[in-house]
Scaffold this motif. Structure first.
Motif, PDB file in Angstrom:
ATOM      1  N   GLY A  25      -4.763 -17.347   0.441  1.00 54.90           N
ATOM      2  CA  GLY A  25      -3.654 -16.780   1.207  1.00 54.90           C
ATOM      3  C   GLY A  25      -4.139 -15.820   2.268  1.00 54.90           C
ATOM      4  N   PRO A  26      -3.245 -14.937   2.736  1.00 58.15           N
ATOM      5  CA  PRO A  26      -3.586 -14.022   3.825  1.00 58.15           C
ATOM      6  C   PRO A  26      -4.759 -13.108   3.458  1.00 58.15           C
ATOM      7  CG  PRO A  26      -1.222 -14.014   3.396  1.00 58.15           C
ATOM      8  CD  PRO A  26      -1.854 -14.779   2.286  1.00 58.15           C
ATOM      9  N   TRP A  27      -5.574 -12.832   4.439  1.00 61.81           N
ATOM     10  CA  TRP A  27      -6.692 -11.901   4.274  1.00 61.81           C
ATOM     11  C   TRP A  27      -6.205 -10.515   4.699  1.00 61.81           C
ATOM     12  CZ3 TRP A  27     -11.360 -12.611   2.096  1.00 61.81           C
ATOM     13  CH2 TRP A  27     -12.355 -11.626   2.297  1.00 61.81           C
ATOM     14  N   GLN A  28      -6.085  -9.614   3.746  1.00 61.84           N
ATOM     15  CA  GLN A  28      -5.543  -8.272   3.970  1.00 61.84           C
ATOM     16  C   GLN A  28      -4.069  -8.341   4.368  1.00 61.84           C
ATOM     17  OE1 GLN A  28      -7.905  -6.140   6.843  1.00 61.84           O
ATOM     18  NE2 GLN A  28      -9.696  -6.047   5.507  1.00 61.84           N
ATOM     19  N   GLN A  29      -3.220  -8.208   3.361  1.00 61.97           N
ATOM     20  CA  GLN A  29      -1.782  -8.258   3.644  1.00 61.97           C
ATOM     21  C   GLN A  29      -1.070  -6.946   3.348  1.00 61.97           C
ATOM     22  OE1 GLN A  29       0.304 -10.960   1.016  1.00 61.97           O
ATOM     23  NE2 GLN A  29      -1.190 -10.662  -0.628  1.00 61.97           N
ATOM     24  N   THR A  30      -1.768  -5.973   2.736  1.00 66.77           N
ATOM     25  CA  THR A  30      -1.139  -4.688   2.423  1.00 66.77           C
ATOM     26  C   THR A  30      -1.993  -3.557   2.971  1.00 66.77           C
ATOM     27  OG1 THR A  30      -2.279  -4.427   0.302  1.00 66.77           O
ATOM     28  CG2 THR A  30      -0.194  -5.634   0.281  1.00 66.77           C
ATOM     29  N   VAL A  31      -1.395  -2.373   3.030  1.00 67.76           N
ATOM     30  CA  VAL A  31      -2.122  -1.156   3.396  1.00 67.76           C
ATOM     31  C   VAL A  31      -2.094  -0.227   2.196  1.00 67.76           C
ATOM     32  CG1 VAL A  31      -2.241   0.834   4.946  1.00 67.76           C
ATOM     33  CG2 VAL A  31      -1.511  -1.405   5.828  1.00 67.76           C
ATOM     34  N   GLY A  32      -3.252   0.075   1.657  1.00 69.38           N
ATOM     35  CA  GLY A  32      -3.329   0.903   0.465  1.00 69.38           C
ATOM     36  C   GLY A  32      -2.954   2.347   0.734  1.00 69.38           C
ATOM     37  N   ARG A  33      -2.572   3.028  -0.347  1.00 71.96           N
ATOM     38  CA  ARG A  33      -2.211   4.438  -0.251  1.00 71.96           C
ATOM     39  C   ARG A  33      -3.350   5.293  -0.792  1.00 71.96           C
ATOM     40  NH1 ARG A  33       3.044   5.401  -3.259  1.00 71.96           N
ATOM     41  NH2 ARG A  33       2.712   7.486  -2.404  1.00 71.96           N
ATOM     42  N   ASP A  34      -3.540   6.455  -0.180  1.00 71.44           N
ATOM     43  CA  ASP A  34      -4.641   7.346  -0.536  1.00 71.44           C
ATOM     44  C   ASP A  34      -4.311   8.179  -1.768  1.00 71.44           C
ATOM     45  OD1 ASP A  34      -6.547   7.234   1.962  1.00 71.44           O
ATOM     46  OD2 ASP A  34      -4.511   7.359   2.762  1.00 71.44           O
ATOM     47  N   LEU A  35      -5.302   8.342  -2.645  1.00 68.73           N
ATOM     48  CA  LEU A  35      -5.181   9.305  -3.733  1.00 68.73           C
ATOM     49  C   LEU A  35      -5.526  10.711  -3.234  1.00 68.73           C
ATOM     50  CD1 LEU A  35      -6.769   7.405  -6.753  1.00 68.73           C
ATOM     51  CD2 LEU A  35      -4.365   7.695  -6.214  1.00 68.73           C
ATOM     52  N   HIS A  36      -6.544  10.804  -2.388  1.00 73.40           N
ATOM     53  CA  HIS A  36      -6.945  12.102  -1.863  1.00 73.40           C
ATOM     54  C   HIS A  36      -5.770  12.740  -1.114  1.00 73.40           C
ATOM     55  CE1 HIS A  36      -9.874  15.104  -0.499  1.00 73.40           C
ATOM     56  NE2 HIS A  36      -9.157  15.138   0.611  1.00 73.40           N
ATOM     57  N   GLY A  37      -5.420  13.927  -1.538  1.00 72.06           N
ATOM     58  CA  GLY A  37      -4.323  14.640  -0.907  1.00 72.06           C
ATOM     59  C   GLY A  37      -2.955  14.321  -1.468  1.00 72.06           C
ATOM     60  N   ALA A  38      -2.859  13.294  -2.326  1.00 73.77           N
ATOM     61  CA  ALA A  38      -1.572  12.945  -2.931  1.00 73.77           C
ATOM     62  C   ALA A  38      -1.289  13.870  -4.108  1.00 73.77           C
ATOM     63  CB  ALA A  38      -1.578  11.490  -3.386  1.00 73.77           C
ATOM     64  N   ARG A  39      -0.053  13.817  -4.587  1.00 72.38           N
ATOM     65  CA  ARG A  39       0.399  14.715  -5.642  1.00 72.38           C
ATOM     66  C   ARG A  39       0.585  13.938  -6.945  1.00 72.38           C
ATOM     67  NH1 ARG A  39       5.607  16.422  -2.507  1.00 72.38           N
ATOM     68  NH2 ARG A  39       5.446  14.170  -2.175  1.00 72.38           N
ATOM     69  N   LEU A  40      -0.153  14.364  -7.966  1.00 70.58           N
ATOM     70  CA  LEU A  40      -0.089  13.743  -9.291  1.00 70.58           C
ATOM     71  C   LEU A  40       0.699  14.648 -10.221  1.00 70.58           C
ATOM     72  CD1 LEU A  40      -0.992  11.672 -11.482  1.00 70.58           C
ATOM     73  CD2 LEU A  40      -3.066  13.053 -11.760  1.00 70.58           C
ATOM     74  N   GLY A  41       1.759  14.122 -10.824  1.00 69.63           N
ATOM     75  CA  GLY A  41       2.550  14.862 -11.795  1.00 69.63           C
ATOM     76  C   GLY A  41       2.340  14.310 -13.190  1.00 69.63           C
TER      77      GLY A  41
END
Length: 318
Positions: A133-149
């Protein structure tokens, strides 16, 4: 005459390989059940068992079931806590209940597998690659700087927090009994409330023990506090979350994704929505299923049986 030992719910047919059951000699005959049993079929399968070895939470060992197993004399569970075993009923019936060691690290690792899988969209990307299928179809989200609860900051929650901090995440936690001193000792911020924890997080991971106070603690109102871009992770107990409220939130895409390793019914029935919803990353309760845990579970089960045969039971519960 040899005693009969039944190992229940050995899904991977692994129990015999992770311990030396031959050490029990001819005193005990061991057999395994590799598929789930319920109702009368379960009673029939266990009817001749003098010793029962169970894997935590796979099959409920209720008072009603125990009453139909008059031969049972020793019950061994993996781990030193099993909410699916009625220990009081077993004791009342004269059954000795023993446990084994269990390590927190595998559940921590499973938690992060689900977080990373969701945040980097691994399943759709891997499926697309495998199907040409498609090569690279999503954009990942960063953990660095994100908020973990973290809902719960016990042994597992603290380890999850440490890894989140290593990724450069901002970590906060809340539970009914958590205070600022304990949170500070773990290097995390204490959220002012459960609702504030959910509202202020990009990822919420559940790490409470299931009890009367915590059952259903994540209800529809709590889920409504999550931002629409947020993900919810549960490797702890299915009963912490209102199942229908969760399915509704995921179906209506009011949250971005859910990572689950625990379910109200296990194995999860065929056709269940949590098997097929595209924004659910679900695994079949693999959190504790590792070689190290299995070596201790089954190796110590053999030790427990040997000790019981010598009338010196060890690792007893209740």
């Amino acid at each position: 005459m040899a005693l009969n030992c039944v190992i229940l719910d050995d899904y991977q047919n692994a129990a015999m390989a992770y311990a030396d059951w031959n050490a029990l000699g001819e005193a005990v005959q061991v057999r395994t059940l590799t598929t789930p049993h319920t109702g009368d079929a379960l009673v029939a399968a266990l009817g001749d068992a003098d010793i029962l070895v169970v894997m935590r939470e796979r099959t409920p060992i209720t008072a009603a079931l125990l009453a139909r197993l008059p031969r049972l004399r020793l019950l061994i569970t993996s781990g030193m806590r099993n909410a699916a075993v009625d220990v009081a009923a077993a004791k009342a019936q004269g059954i000795i209940v023993c446990g084994t060691d269990s390590h927190p690290e595998p559940a921590v690792e499973m938690t992060w597998a689900l977080i990373l899988g969701l945040m980097r969209q691994l399943v759709p990307e891997v499926n697309a690659l495998r199907s040409d299928g498609p090569w690279q179809q999503t954009v990942g989200r960063d953990l660095h700087g994100a908020r973990l609860g973290l809902l719960g900051l016990g042994k597992i929650g603290q380890r999850v927090a440490q890894i989140g901090q290593a990724f450069g995440m901002h970590v906060s936690a809340w539970s009914p009994n958590l205070d600022a001193a304990r949170a500070a000792a773990a290097g995390v911020q204490l959220a002012t409330s459960k609702q504030a924890l959910f509202a202020g997080s990009d990822v919420v991971s559940l790490h409470l023990v299931l009890g009367e106070r915590s059952r259903g603690i994540v209800d529809a109102d709590t889920l409504a506090c999550l931002p629409t871009h947020a993900c919810l992770i549960n490797t702890a107990w299915a009963g912490l979350v209102d199942r229908q409220a969760l399915i509704d939130a995921v179906t209506e895409k009011r949250i971005a994704g859910v990572g689950l390793d625990v379910f109200d019914i296990e194995p999860l029935p065929a056709g269940h929505p949590l098997r097929t919803l595209p924004n659910v990353l679900a695994t079949p309760h693999l959190g504790y299923v590792t070689e190290r845990n299995y070596r201790d579970y089954f190796g110590q089960a053999v030790e427990n049986i040997a000790a019981w045969l010598q009338r010196t039971p060890q690792r007893t519960l209740g």
